[in-house]
Design an enzyme around this catalytic site. Structure first.
Site, PDB file in Angstrom:
ATOM      1  N   LYS A 173       0.896  -1.174   0.000  1.00  0.00           N
ATOM      2  CA  LYS A 173       0.000   0.000   0.000  1.00  0.00           C
ATOM      3  C   LYS A 173       0.925   1.213   0.000  1.00  0.00           C
ATOM      4  O   LYS A 173       1.396   1.651   1.045  1.00  0.00           O
ATOM      5  CB  LYS A 173      -0.883  -0.024   1.252  1.00  0.00           C
ATOM      6  CG  LYS A 173      -2.197   0.749   1.137  1.00  0.00           C
ATOM      7  CD  LYS A 173      -2.048   2.213   0.849  1.00  0.00           C
ATOM      8  CE  LYS A 173      -1.732   3.061   2.053  1.00  0.00           C
ATOM      9  NZ  LYS A 173      -1.523   4.491   1.708  1.00  0.00           N
ATOM     10  N   CYS A 281      13.660  11.037   6.500  1.00  0.00           N
ATOM     11  CA  CYS A 281      13.596  10.581   7.889  1.00  0.00           C
ATOM     12  C   CYS A 281      14.976  10.635   8.534  1.00  0.00           C
ATOM     13  O   CYS A 281      15.095  10.597   9.747  1.00  0.00           O
ATOM     14  CB  CYS A 281      13.069   9.169   7.946  1.00  0.00           C
ATOM     15  SG  CYS A 281      14.065   8.058   6.964  1.00  0.00           S
ATOM     16  N   GLU A 382       8.634  17.030  14.952  1.00  0.00           N
ATOM     17  CA  GLU A 382       9.239  16.766  13.644  1.00  0.00           C
ATOM     18  C   GLU A 382       8.586  17.722  12.648  1.00  0.00           C
ATOM     19  O   GLU A 382       7.385  17.623  12.387  1.00  0.00           O
ATOM     20  CB  GLU A 382       8.982  15.314  13.224  1.00  0.00           C
ATOM     21  CG  GLU A 382       9.619  14.974  11.898  1.00  0.00           C
ATOM     22  CD  GLU A 382       9.301  13.540  11.420  1.00  0.00           C
ATOM     23  OE1 GLU A 382       8.169  13.079  11.616  1.00  0.00           O
ATOM     24  OE2 GLU A 382      10.207  12.919  10.847  1.00  0.00           O
TER      25      GLU A 382
HETATM   26  P1  NAD Z   1       2.235   9.067   7.309  1.00  0.00           P
HETATM   27  O1  NAD Z   1       2.394   8.406   8.624  1.00  0.00           O
HETATM   28  O2  NAD Z   1       1.248  10.182   7.187  1.00  0.00           O
HETATM   29  O3  NAD Z   1       1.792   7.998   6.193  1.00  0.00           O
HETATM   30  C1  NAD Z   1       2.460   6.765   6.054  1.00  0.00           C
HETATM   31  C2  NAD Z   1       1.469   5.738   5.513  1.00  0.00           C
HETATM   32  O4  NAD Z   1       0.421   5.564   6.458  1.00  0.00           O
HETATM   33  C3  NAD Z   1       0.819   6.145   4.193  1.00  0.00           C
HETATM   34  O5  NAD Z   1       0.758   5.024   3.353  1.00  0.00           O
HETATM   35  C4  NAD Z   1      -0.561   6.622   4.616  1.00  0.00           C
HETATM   36  O6  NAD Z   1      -1.547   6.372   3.630  1.00  0.00           O
HETATM   37  C5  NAD Z   1      -0.848   5.802   5.853  1.00  0.00           C
HETATM   38  N1  NAD Z   1      -1.687   6.532   6.819  1.00  0.00           N
HETATM   39  C6  NAD Z   1      -1.686   7.867   7.058  1.00  0.00           C
HETATM   40  N2  NAD Z   1      -2.585   8.162   8.029  1.00  0.00           N
HETATM   41  C7  NAD Z   1      -3.146   6.992   8.414  1.00  0.00           C
HETATM   42  C8  NAD Z   1      -4.148   6.649   9.398  1.00  0.00           C
HETATM   43  N3  NAD Z   1      -4.726   7.566  10.166  1.00  0.00           N
HETATM   44  N4  NAD Z   1      -4.469   5.340   9.533  1.00  0.00           N
HETATM   45  C9  NAD Z   1      -3.882   4.387   8.766  1.00  0.00           C
HETATM   46  N5  NAD Z   1      -2.948   4.678   7.833  1.00  0.00           N
HETATM   47  C10 NAD Z   1      -2.570   5.948   7.655  1.00  0.00           C
HETATM   48  O7  NAD Z   1       3.692   9.537   6.829  1.00  0.00           O
HETATM   49  P2  NAD Z   1       4.087  10.425   5.579  1.00  0.00           P
HETATM   50  O8  NAD Z   1       3.681  11.838   5.805  1.00  0.00           O
HETATM   51  O9  NAD Z   1       3.668   9.766   4.321  1.00  0.00           O
HETATM   52  O10 NAD Z   1       5.684  10.315   5.641  1.00  0.00           O
HETATM   53  C11 NAD Z   1       6.482  11.137   6.441  1.00  0.00           C
HETATM   54  C12 NAD Z   1       6.781  10.501   7.783  1.00  0.00           C
HETATM   55  O11 NAD Z   1       7.415   9.237   7.595  1.00  0.00           O
HETATM   56  C13 NAD Z   1       7.748  11.300   8.621  1.00  0.00           C
HETATM   57  O12 NAD Z   1       7.312  11.263   9.962  1.00  0.00           O
HETATM   58  C14 NAD Z   1       9.063  10.574   8.455  1.00  0.00           C
HETATM   59  O13 NAD Z   1       9.995  10.756   9.506  1.00  0.00           O
HETATM   60  C15 NAD Z   1       8.598   9.171   8.394  1.00  0.00           C
HETATM   61  N6  NAD Z   1       9.580   8.302   7.773  1.00  0.00           N
HETATM   62  C16 NAD Z   1      10.297   7.476   8.584  1.00  0.00           C
HETATM   63  C17 NAD Z   1      11.263   6.662   8.044  1.00  0.00           C
HETATM   64  C18 NAD Z   1      12.074   5.755   8.917  1.00  0.00           C
HETATM   65  O14 NAD Z   1      12.834   4.980   8.364  1.00  0.00           O
HETATM   66  N7  NAD Z   1      11.948   5.777  10.224  1.00  0.00           N
HETATM   67  C19 NAD Z   1      11.498   6.678   6.666  1.00  0.00           C
HETATM   68  C20 NAD Z   1      10.736   7.527   5.863  1.00  0.00           C
HETATM   69  C21 NAD Z   1       9.771   8.331   6.434  1.00  0.00           C
END
Ligand code: NAD
Length: 498
Positions: A173, A281, A382
């Site tokens: 997904k 990240c 963040e």
């Molecule tokens: P996000 O958490 O908003 O979304 C990630 C995924 O979760 C997406 O596929 C989204 O559709 C889904 N999602 C979003 N809200 C949801 C909900 N309420 N219920 C279920 N699923 C949901 O993250 P983003 O904005 O796409 O990405 C940025 C974030 O990801 C930052 O916090 C960044 O630090 C983190 N990140 C972490 C790493 C790591 O390795 N630790 C790597 C890349 C990004």
């Protein structure tokens, strides 16, 4: 406008739902495509296809699996520019930056081309008289991956090549904001000869995520995204009895010691703070200047921000693109306003930037805030934008205490010319990935990637050796081949070695 479909059982499909979502061009500030928003029924269909494919794929010889992985790897090399362009258009990052992520993702495929070596078991001869023991690992079944917007190619590739090489089938997904590259990846897998149903995509939002977390026929969930969702995914999928690894957000500190080479350090802080508009990240978002070094360091970083050319990611002249969405831009600007109100000194101000010809784009200029303290929201939260904050500490111990008190523990770096400082830092800092004069210490594909504390839930880091362990489970076999005439040695006591 084109519509990006799901990919189930080896072909593109619209699925059963009627919702679609906008996929923006962040540099233009307007939609460039539509993406299907999947339903629970679409997840059921994809999981059924993956479960059906598992029967054969898990029995496919390692040699045959490896031939497909090698072909897939070659196709990724051939399509690097296309994958990078799709990424740059949907995410906003520059083409060169996007190529970098495609290469780092492909390196995971390089690693799992050696899967026969990685899956070798253990053997002990004569563990007891006439008794041998051996262990081996088998695939889990159907694995799911849920990924964020900021690395549309690399982060999914931390997951699916490893899962598939181990003999699992996969349902991805992707982030609904950047679905285009995954569609091409599915086509490349098919061209490489991967059987239908081994790799599937269901696009969408929370509805699809929840269906994956609850699905009784999914064996593991890999998640990368923000901390609140990572925690939620870990809890909900854990309750459903699945194996889970959930990587969350970050606040990555760089400690700058008085003995650091300040020009080298400033170059790297600018690259790590503002590359990809701060949406990595592993971006450095907080600088901890130790002792007398702060003023000179802030000056050098400020000077270098003038060389950053902000523009569309696909334009050759740009070194930094927009942030991903209008909401993201608003959030980042809100943090800068709040930081200023809280008493931070705005040394470089990225607010109010417009890019000629792209007036509606989601651009924020590089921003540098000095005299930040640990109670300000620009430090505690963040921001995920091109904002670098500078805090001050008197000693290395004080800097370490500050980092260790922070709830995140993804990446960190120290800039120093002292081996003793570096050794103390790497031993005492409560963070999963550490750079010594390396600002973005993303482990190579043959190590595993993962943070500590609120940056990761679950106990297996992603890709590398821990990825192989995550996507397999162990069996241990104890064997005896008795001679027909031998005394059986059977008795009712608990068996011990003879
Ligand atoms: P996000 O958490 O908003 O979304 C990630 C995924 O979760 C997406 O596929 C989204 O559709 C889904 N999602 C979003 N809200 C949801 C909900 N309420 N219920 C279920 N699923 C949901 O993250 P983003 O904005 O796409 O990405 C940025 C974030 O990801 C930052 O916090 C960044 O630090 C983190 N990140 C972490 C790493 C790591 O390795 N630790 C790597 C890349 C990004």
């Amino acid at each position: 406008m084109r519509t990006i479909e799901h990919w189930i059982g080896g072909s593109a499909t619209a699925g059963g739902g009627d919702r679609t979502g906008d996929v923006f061009d962040p540099a233009q500030g307007r939609p460039q495509a539509q993406v299907r928003m999947g339903t629970r029924d679409d997840v059921d269909t994809a999981v059924a296809a993956a479960r059906a494919a598992f029967a054969d794929w898990s029995q496919t010889s390692l040699s045959a699996r490896v031939q497909i992985l090698f072909r897939f790897r070659e196709l990724l090399v051939q399509h690097t520019d296309e994958l990078a362009r799709l990424t740059a258009l949907e995410h906003g990052k520059t083409l060169d930056d996007a190529k970098g992520e495609v290469v780092r993702g492909r390196e995971v495929v390089d690693f799992v081309c050696g899967i026969p070596q990685l899956l070798k078991g253990e053997f002990t001869e004569q563990a007891s008289g006439g008794v041998d023991s051996h262990s081996f690992r088998q695939p889990l079944g159907v694995c799911a991956g849920i990924t964020p917007f900021n690395f549309p190619v690399m982060v999914p590739m931390w997951m699916h090549p490893v899962a598939i090489a181990c003999g699992n089938t996969f349902v991805l997904k992707p982030s609904e904001r950047v679905p285009g590259a995954s569609e091409l990846v599915a086509r490349l897998y098919a061209e490489a000869g991967l059987p239908d149903g081994v790799f599937n995509i269901v696009n969408g939002d929370k509805e699809v995520v929840d269906a994956l977390l609850d699905h009784p026929d999914i064996d593991s969930v890999s998640f990368v995204g923000s901390t609140p969702i990572a925690r939620y995914v870990h809890e909900r999928a854990g309750l459903a009895g699945k194996r889970v690894q959930a990587l969350g957000g970050a606040k990555n500190h760089a400690v700058v010691m008085p003995d650091a080479d300040l020009d080298f350090t400033a170059d790297h802080l600018v690259a790590a703070g503002y590359g990809s508009a701060g949406q990595r990240c592993m971006a450095i978002s907080a600088v901890v200047a130790v002792g007398p070094v702060a003023d000179a360091l802030v000056d050098k970083v400020r000077e270098r921000t003038a060389d950053i050319s902000v523009g569309p990611g696909v334009a050759a002249a740009s070194s930094m693109g927009p942030v991903v969405s209008a909401a993201s831009k608003e959030r980042v600007l809100g943090y800068i306003d709040q930081g200023e109100k809280d008493g931070a000194k705005v040394v470089v101000d990225g607010r109010g930037l417009t890019v000629e010809g792209n007036e509606e784009g989601f651009f924020v200029g590089p921003t540098l805030l000095d005299n930040v303290t640990t109670d300000m929201s620009v430090y505690t939260d963040e921001i995920f934008g091109p904002v670098l904050v500078v805090l001050r500490a008197s000693t290395l111990d004080e800097a370490l205490a500050l980092i260790n008190a922070n709830p995140y523990g993804n990446g960190t770096a120290v800039f120093t010319s002292s081996g003793e400082v570096a050794r103390t830092f790497q031993r005492e800092v409560q963070v999963g990935m550490i750079g010594i004069n390396v600002p973005i210490p993303v482990p190579m594909s043959y190590y595993s990637f993962g943070g500590w504390k609120d940056s990761m839930f679950g106990d297996h880091h992603i890709h590398g050796p821990e990825g192989v362990r995550f996507y397999t489970r162990a069996k241990v076999v104890t064997t005896r081949w008795p001679h027909v005439s031998e005394d059986s040695l059977a008795h009712l006591n608990f068996p011990t070695a003879q």
